[in-house]
Write a protein that holds these residues in place. Sequence first.
Motif, PDB file in Angstrom:
ATOM      1  N   ASP A  57      -8.208   0.991  -0.869  1.00  0.00           N
ATOM      2  CA  ASP A  57      -8.989   1.093   0.387  1.00  0.00           C
ATOM      3  C   ASP A  57      -8.051   1.329   1.655  1.00  0.00           C
ATOM      4  N   LEU A  58      -6.901   0.435   1.765  1.00  0.00           N
ATOM      5  CA  LEU A  58      -6.011   0.683   2.903  1.00  0.00           C
ATOM      6  C   LEU A  58      -5.663   2.241   3.020  1.00  0.00           C
ATOM      7  N   CYS A  59      -5.073   2.728   1.744  1.00  0.00           N
ATOM      8  CA  CYS A  59      -4.587   3.954   1.683  1.00  0.00           C
ATOM      9  C   CYS A  59      -5.689   4.953   1.993  1.00  0.00           C
ATOM     10  N   ALA A 108       0.846  -1.164   0.057  1.00  0.00           N
ATOM     11  CA  ALA A 108       0.056  -0.021  -0.047  1.00  0.00           C
ATOM     12  C   ALA A 108       0.854   1.283   0.118  1.00  0.00           C
ATOM     13  N   SER A 144      -5.796  -2.063 -10.697  1.00  0.00           N
ATOM     14  CA  SER A 144      -5.429  -3.595 -10.321  1.00  0.00           C
ATOM     15  C   SER A 144      -5.227  -3.601  -8.972  1.00  0.00           C
ATOM     16  N   ALA A 145      -5.564  -2.595  -8.052  1.00  0.00           N
ATOM     17  CA  ALA A 145      -4.920  -2.540  -6.740  1.00  0.00           C
ATOM     18  C   ALA A 145      -6.158  -1.881  -5.753  1.00  0.00           C
ATOM     19  N   SER A 146      -7.314  -2.510  -6.045  1.00  0.00           N
ATOM     20  CA  SER A 146      -8.470  -1.994  -5.297  1.00  0.00           C
ATOM     21  C   SER A 146      -8.334  -2.025  -3.711  1.00  0.00           C
ATOM     22  N   GLU A 147      -7.771  -3.265  -3.345  1.00  0.00           N
ATOM     23  CA  GLU A 147      -7.659  -3.441  -1.908  1.00  0.00           C
ATOM     24  C   GLU A 147      -6.545  -2.445  -1.351  1.00  0.00           C
ATOM     25  N   LEU A 148      -5.707  -2.212  -2.116  1.00  0.00           N
ATOM     26  CA  LEU A 148      -4.445  -1.332  -1.580  1.00  0.00           C
ATOM     27  C   LEU A 148      -4.881   0.085  -1.604  1.00  0.00           C
TER      28      LEU A 148
END
Length: 870
Positions: free
Chosen positions: A266-268, A239, A260-264
């Motif tokens: 969300d973390l940010c 992230a 391609s980094a939706s989870e990351l």
Amino acid sequence: MELWERTSVLDVLDDLLRGSSGGGRIALVAGEAGLGKSSLVTEFARRCGTRARVLWGGCDRMVTPRALGPLHDIGRQTGGLLADRLNAYGAQEEIFTAFLDELTGPRQRPRPVVVVEDAHWADGATLDWLAFLGRRIGRLSALLVVTYRDDEVGVEHPLRGTLASLPSTIVRRVTLPPLSEACVAEQARRMGRDAGTIHRLTGGNPLLVTELLKTDGDAVPGAVQDLILDRLRALPSPARELAQLVAVIPTRADAAIVASASELVDLCIGAGVLVPAGDGVSYRHELLRNAVEDSLSPARRASLHQRALGILSQVTGIDPSRLVHHARLAGDSAAVLRHARTAGADAARQGAHREAAAHYQAAAATADRLPEPQRAELLEAYAVEAHLTGLYKEGLQARQTALAIREALGQPEEAGENLRWISRLAWLTGRATLAWETAARAVTLLEAGPPSRRLAMAYSNQSQLYMLAYKFDQAVTWGERARELAERLGDLDTAIHVTINVNTARLADGDTDAWTAMEQTHERAAAHGFFEHGARALSNLGNIAADELAQYAAAASPIDRVLEYAKRHDLDGWIHHILGTRARIRMERGDWSGALADADAALRRMGLLGVGAVWPLIVRGRIQAAGGHPEALSTLDEAARQAAGIRDAQFVLPVAAARSEYFLWYGDTERAQEEARRGLALALSVSRQPFVIGRIAYALWRAGGTDPLPATIAAPYQMMITGDWDGAAKEWARRGAVFLRAKALSGGDRSAAVEALRILDGLGATVAAEHLRAELRVRGLSRIPRGPRRATAANVAGLTARQVDVLALLADGLSNAQIAQRLTLSAKTVEHHVSAVLQKLGVANRAQAAAAAHRMNLQEGEAGRQGDPR
């Protein structure tokens, strides 16, 4: 989102929206970074609801700004003809007209609100669009909201001229203040934090207040960098890497960057590092993004730019200037060469000449990778934009390299075109011999081929050189040859160019009908999109009015007009010339602080190079000499060196007159006569203009020369020489020449001489005034008033004694509070004095004022005299 202490500003915007039903309105929202300009307009857009259709665009902080960036943002919203014109990189007029059509669409549409954010980063074409829209919005039912950082818009910032051109009757300026101590205290109380500490660290900046209050624990970080970097360090490594990638992308990261980094993502977002922005993400504020970007090592930053370049280069329709930004910062020279040529051509078509020159310059650095024909084309395109933006030396070098390539390829037409351009750029850089040689070579080479537009322009270039050298008959002869060929070929570009040459020659030679013809040529050039020709027509008009006709009051209008015109059309290459002309007009009209400000601004833009440096140096040197500045002679020496390279009498003669004036004031009458005598010989050999001859003939007579003077001397100079001081003074007054009027009055009776002294003392011309006082004593006139006290007379900016005191301490780096304590004044009084000093010196900030103080020897104030044993 709750906005603190912004209700009144939102009410102002709401009132403007309601008022726009009877004609458009403009809101200029200003404030430093972090004061909440974006939050304000976002909340305003939300409150508009269905009452308005909000069209939103922003300017980005990139190495080279993208041309028409806000309009591209708006085009993506609207689609239709505007998007088509933008995607096709159409001409400015087509794009701007399509935008107007979008604003004046179907009646059932809600009223349009156009938001342009961060205009301090706007490119030249965007500034053109804002000026275009500003002149027309009064006839529309629309509201234009422009946000910018006022602390980044100095005296010479391009945005300043654009904002000044907006119609004042429909403009409302809104400056966002910091939050009050009471507001900060209330927010701190709610969060259980120390109000005094929060306010001290943030200064009431809403962004910093918000970020500090979001931190955990009792310890408060000392800077915004600490806030965001602490949050970044708390993120998992993947992230954190994503957030760092977003940090190298100005304004916001597109969906492609984070697809391609939706989870990351969300973390940010959850950690308060990033926020959603359109279809992508961004930092909450550029201050935060800059903090993260600045924390990266050079190698890491370059790697991330390379990664962003790889992703964005796969996006269809991406603005090539964005690719250039990442390619340059990644150090990818092959990608710079590939994308900068496209970006340069797009920017040039859209009138963003500064940006076009920057893109072409970046590409030219590695142009040796290209096949020779393409390399020549790139260098030629760069040279055109370099010429328009005042990069004359760089443009000349590019043209010389392109010429060698064209000659090696056996392309005479292209070689001839380069020779003609080399001639023009050589003259501008003070290389007269090269200018004349290449002009003749261009004609010879092109005449060997069929009649062409290039040949017509080569003829016109010869006409221009003769006109500049005061050889008006030859200028007209070559001009007629160019005009005939241009009309036969339907070449409007050259036809307008040569018409300016011929009418400039006619006007300088005394044909007053040419004044109207020059005005008409300016209008014709502007109407057909030949903006540089339009600038040259007005600039030449002002120059001739000031130099050859000595009509200083009349000269001011075309020069003021062309200065705004050049700024509006991104013609940086003309601005320093125009400032030099305005400097000499202001000097003769008695506005010496304004004259110095213009001269200094011109020299900052151009440096000590060729044509653009001569008049600013003359003005600076004359004012320095009149006021006793120790650098006066070295300034005039430099003016002489620059004029010698150009050789034209229009530059050599004013230098000779200024140097003669200097030596007269400083007691070397033999040297004063020598300078004037040499100048008069040149004037008589090349000129038949009465004011050109009269100026240098008067200098010789004034220095005590007894040489026979020519009959072709302009009337007011003739009157001064023959003793009709009253008639001369009246004539100079009619012409708006304050300084020359003082010189005429100095030859009169006691009351006239006293009036001359009053003018000189008011200008701060202490040496000139003392020279006159000594002459009056020799003439036996009594009761001659003494000059003002040294503290005021020592400066040439019209400062009062107290303002000199304040400036002395300001130059020493003291704050307003320290100055108030030292001079026993209130802080508010000091604030007023500092504001007046900045205005009189024509500078934007304290640092520039301090530099001007040292440069003009203005720092002798009461504070400095307290330690003087004399």
